[in-house]
Design a protein around this motif. Structure first.
Motif, mmCIF file in Angstrom:
data_model
loop_
_atom_site.group_PDB
_atom_site.id
_atom_site.type_symbol
_atom_site.label_atom_id
_atom_site.label_comp_id
_atom_site.label_asym_id
_atom_site.label_seq_id
_atom_site.Cartn_x
_atom_site.Cartn_y
_atom_site.Cartn_z
ATOM 1 N N TYR A 1 0.827 -1.195 0.000
ATOM 2 C CA TYR A 1 0.000 0.000 0.000
ATOM 3 C C TYR A 1 0.870 1.257 0.000
ATOM 4 O O TYR A 1 1.921 1.284 0.660
ATOM 5 C CB TYR A 1 -0.893 0.041 1.240
ATOM 6 N N PRO B 1 -7.195 0.018 3.254
ATOM 7 C CA PRO B 1 -7.117 -0.575 1.919
ATOM 8 C C PRO B 1 -7.868 0.209 0.843
ATOM 9 O O PRO B 1 -7.378 0.365 -0.278
ATOM 10 C CB PRO B 1 -7.723 -1.969 2.124
ATOM 11 N N SER C 1 -1.529 6.025 2.634
ATOM 12 C CA SER C 1 -2.889 5.498 2.677
ATOM 13 C C SER C 1 -3.267 5.120 4.109
ATOM 14 O O SER C 1 -2.438 4.664 4.893
ATOM 15 C CB SER C 1 -3.025 4.299 1.745
ATOM 16 N N ALA D 1 -5.823 3.127 -0.114
ATOM 17 C CA ALA D 1 -4.664 2.700 -0.898
ATOM 18 C C ALA D 1 -5.046 2.434 -2.346
ATOM 19 O O ALA D 1 -4.357 2.880 -3.285
ATOM 20 C CB ALA D 1 -4.053 1.447 -0.270
#
Length: 269
Positions: A8, A15, A12, A18
């Motif tokens: 990532y 998730p 970020s 990212a």
């Protein structure tokens, strides 16, 4: 062709963030870094996989660094199988197409290393078959030190014995392993021809620059270091029609993934 980072982006927060950053940068691949262990639940993996699919981002997964199928210790060899299978399960739930593996050190009996890798991966394949896990390739990475198992020829021998295995070409590792061997487009062309003969329909690359010594790789470097000059690879592959994935492992993963993409004449804006 697809391009993306190993892991990532550092900025970020989760998730989804990212994957949004990767998409906004015009990138379309991501390697999930399970190098310390594949610690992700089935539900979370499926959630991340669905988010990636929605953004047209191709996922791969990197298995833990602790794997050593040629270890003198039976427990380590057994645990190596566990590490691979944990990552394969995660990849399966993510929808990731390949698991990247650092398979072995040569150790005190280098002549046995390839057979040891075959034995370990055979056990992995048995478990995958028992659990009905298909569609996940076991990717054997080319390694950057002469003391470490992982040349294309060695990987080819494993492929002869185990279906569902493929090489992962770490270009910088090859450069470091052979003392700075990739200096010209001819050098890059010869390497990619050898790789493509083994790589199947979806060749998987790791790209970066690298610092090295007589003992091989020392550390990854940004593409600006130009050692090797990755524009040579881009020039060689500009007209390639294969479905390649390029994962950037430089210290500037997502930025340099975009830099490498823009080295291809066909992708320059």
């Amino acid at each position: 062709m697809r391009f993306g980072p190993a892991g990532y982006p550092p900025k970020s927060k989760n998730p989804k963030d990212a994957l949004n950053i990767i998409q906004q940068m015009g990138l379309d691949a991501l390697e999930m870094e399970f190098v310390r262990g594949a610690r992700i639940s089935e539900a979370k993996a499926k959630e991340v996989g669905e988010m990636a699919k929605e953004r047209n981002i191709r996922l791969s997964a990197h298995a833990p660094y602790f794997i050593s199928f040629n270890s003198e210790t039976p427990e380590t060899r057994e645990k190596s199988v566990d590490h691979v299978i944990d990552t394969v399960r995660a990849a399966h739930h993510l929808g990731a197409h390949i698991v990247v593996i650092h398979a072995a050190q040569y150790g005190k009996e280098p002549e046995n290393a390839t057979d040891a890798v075959i034995a370990g991966l055979n056990r992995c394949k048995e478990i995958m078959d028992d659990e009905h896990i298909g569609g996940v390739t076991l990717g054997l990475e080319t390694m950057g030190r002469p003391a470490t198992w992982g040349t294309l020829k060695e990987i080819g021998k494993v492929m002869d014995s185990i279906p569902g295995t493929r090489p992962v070409l770490d270009v910088a590792h090859i450069h470091a392993r052979y003392g700075g061997s990739l200096r010209t487009e001819d050098d890059m062309s010869a390497l990619t021809e050898e790789f493509f003969a083994l790589a199947g329909d979806r060749p998987h690359f790791h790209i970066s620059c690298i610092e090295y010594t007589k003992k091989g790789e020392k550390q990854h470097l940004p593409l600006s270091a130009a050692d090797p000059d990755m524009s040579l690879l881009a020039n060689v592959l500009n007209d390639c029609e294969k479905d390649c994935t390029f994962i950037c492992e430089s210290p500037l993963q997502e930025q340099d993934a975009a830099v490498f993409r823009n080295m291809f004449p066909r992708f320059r804006q």
